[in-house]
Design an enzyme around this catalytic site. Structure first.
Site, PDB file in Angstrom:
ATOM      1  N   ASN A  25       0.874  -1.186   0.000  1.00 23.75           N
ATOM      2  CA  ASN A  25       0.000   0.000   0.000  1.00 23.75           C
ATOM      3  C   ASN A  25       0.903   1.226   0.000  1.00 23.75           C
ATOM      4  O   ASN A  25       2.121   1.111   0.101  1.00 23.75           O
ATOM      5  CB  ASN A  25      -0.943   0.000   1.221  1.00 23.75           C
ATOM      6  CG  ASN A  25      -0.175  -0.019   2.523  1.00 23.75           C
ATOM      7  OD1 ASN A  25       0.612   0.888   2.796  1.00 23.75           O
ATOM      8  ND2 ASN A  25      -0.378  -1.067   3.291  1.00 23.75           N
ATOM      9  N   GLY A  33      -2.488  -9.884   3.559  1.00 23.91           N
ATOM     10  CA  GLY A  33      -2.275 -10.548   2.269  1.00 23.91           C
ATOM     11  C   GLY A  33      -0.821 -10.863   1.964  1.00 23.91           C
ATOM     12  O   GLY A  33      -0.046 -11.235   2.849  1.00 23.91           O
ATOM     13  N   ASP A  35       1.495  -8.807   1.202  1.00 23.28           N
ATOM     14  CA  ASP A  35       2.356  -7.814   1.878  1.00 23.28           C
ATOM     15  C   ASP A  35       2.750  -8.339   3.258  1.00 23.28           C
ATOM     16  O   ASP A  35       3.926  -8.361   3.637  1.00 23.28           O
ATOM     17  CB  ASP A  35       1.554  -6.505   2.008  1.00 23.28           C
ATOM     18  CG  ASP A  35       2.400  -5.302   2.382  1.00 23.28           C
ATOM     19  OD1 ASP A  35       1.815  -4.223   2.581  1.00 23.28           O
ATOM     20  OD2 ASP A  35       3.629  -5.445   2.478  1.00 23.28           O
ATOM     21  N   GLY A 120      -6.799  -8.985  -4.440  1.00 24.01           N
ATOM     22  CA  GLY A 120      -7.271  -9.427  -3.120  1.00 24.01           C
ATOM     23  C   GLY A 120      -8.040  -8.308  -2.441  1.00 24.01           C
ATOM     24  O   GLY A 120      -9.138  -7.938  -2.875  1.00 24.01           O
ATOM     25  N   VAL A 121      -7.427  -7.758  -1.431  1.00 26.59           N
ATOM     26  CA  VAL A 121      -8.047  -6.670  -0.652  1.00 26.59           C
ATOM     27  C   VAL A 121      -8.510  -5.521  -1.564  1.00 26.59           C
ATOM     28  O   VAL A 121      -9.540  -4.896  -1.335  1.00 26.59           O
ATOM     29  CB  VAL A 121      -7.017  -6.135   0.389  1.00 26.59           C
ATOM     30  CG1 VAL A 121      -7.436  -4.824   1.005  1.00 26.59           C
ATOM     31  CG2 VAL A 121      -6.797  -7.188   1.467  1.00 26.59           C
TER      32      VAL A 121
END
Ligand code: APR
Length: 169
Positions: A25, A33, A35, A120-121
């Site tokens: 991010n 996730g 990250d 994903g997110v």
């Protein structure tokens, strides 16, 4: 031109490429996730290195060492959050792949592994994301010589099916 593109199902933190790409991010200070998985596997020095980078804009990429990861480097890129497709999301996602590849080329890296950025997110539709990923990578390899190997690392069944069918054509 025969592309050096491979598809691998599994955990990107175990991939022994010159660089693995992190779907980060804009703060670059970690998250969930992939990250979260990359930061857990790389160890705390990764966060320390990221703190010095001063964040990253969507569609851009920054590089750090891989620390405890088998990969030598982590290329952090920030994908677009899907908000309907009329906020330049496809172009921004394309920029993530292109910026990461350009950084790898600049550093003389020979192999780079991508997760399915933004799917994903950030809720980017997986089918459109897969098309953008593959098209951008193939275009880059056509323009910049075939001696870089690109690995697409899929983690869920839907992405695996999508990438398999797109790469087979
Ligand atoms: N290895 C490979 N792929 C993984 C792994 C893993 N260990 N863990 C998750 N994935 C896959 C997910 O299944 C998904 O297909 O990575 C893809 C990207 O999903 P996210 O990690 O949610 O990333 P994204 O959608 O780009 O959202 C980014 O999530 O974790 C936060 O800090 C991150 O705010 C940022 C946001």
């Amino acid at each position: 031109m025969e592309h050096r593109i491979r598809l691998i199902k599994g955990d990107i933190t175990s991939i022994q490429a010159d660089a693995i790409v992190n779907a980060a991010n804009r703060t670059l200070l970690g998250g969930g996730g992939v990250d979260g998985a990359i930061h857990r596997a790389a160890g705390p020095e990764l966060l320390e290195a990221c703190r010095l980078l001063n964040g990253c804009e969507t569609g851009q990429a920054k590089i750090t060492p891989g620390f405890l990861l088998p990969a030598h480097y982590v290329i952090h890129t920030v994908g677009p959050v899907w908000s309907g497709g009329n906020k330049n999301e496809p172009e921004l996602l394309k920029n993530c792949y292109r910026s990461s590849l350009e950084l790898a080329l600049e550093k003389g890296l020979k192999s780079i592994a991508f997760p399915n950025i933004s799917t994903g997110v950030y809720r980017f539709p997986k089918d459109l994301a897969a098309e953008i990923a593959i098209e951008t990578v193939m275009q880059f390899l056509d323009e910049n010589g075939p001696d870089m190997e690109v690995l697409f690392v899929v983690f869920d069944q839907e992405n695996e099916t999508l990438y398999n069918s797109l790469l087979e054509t």
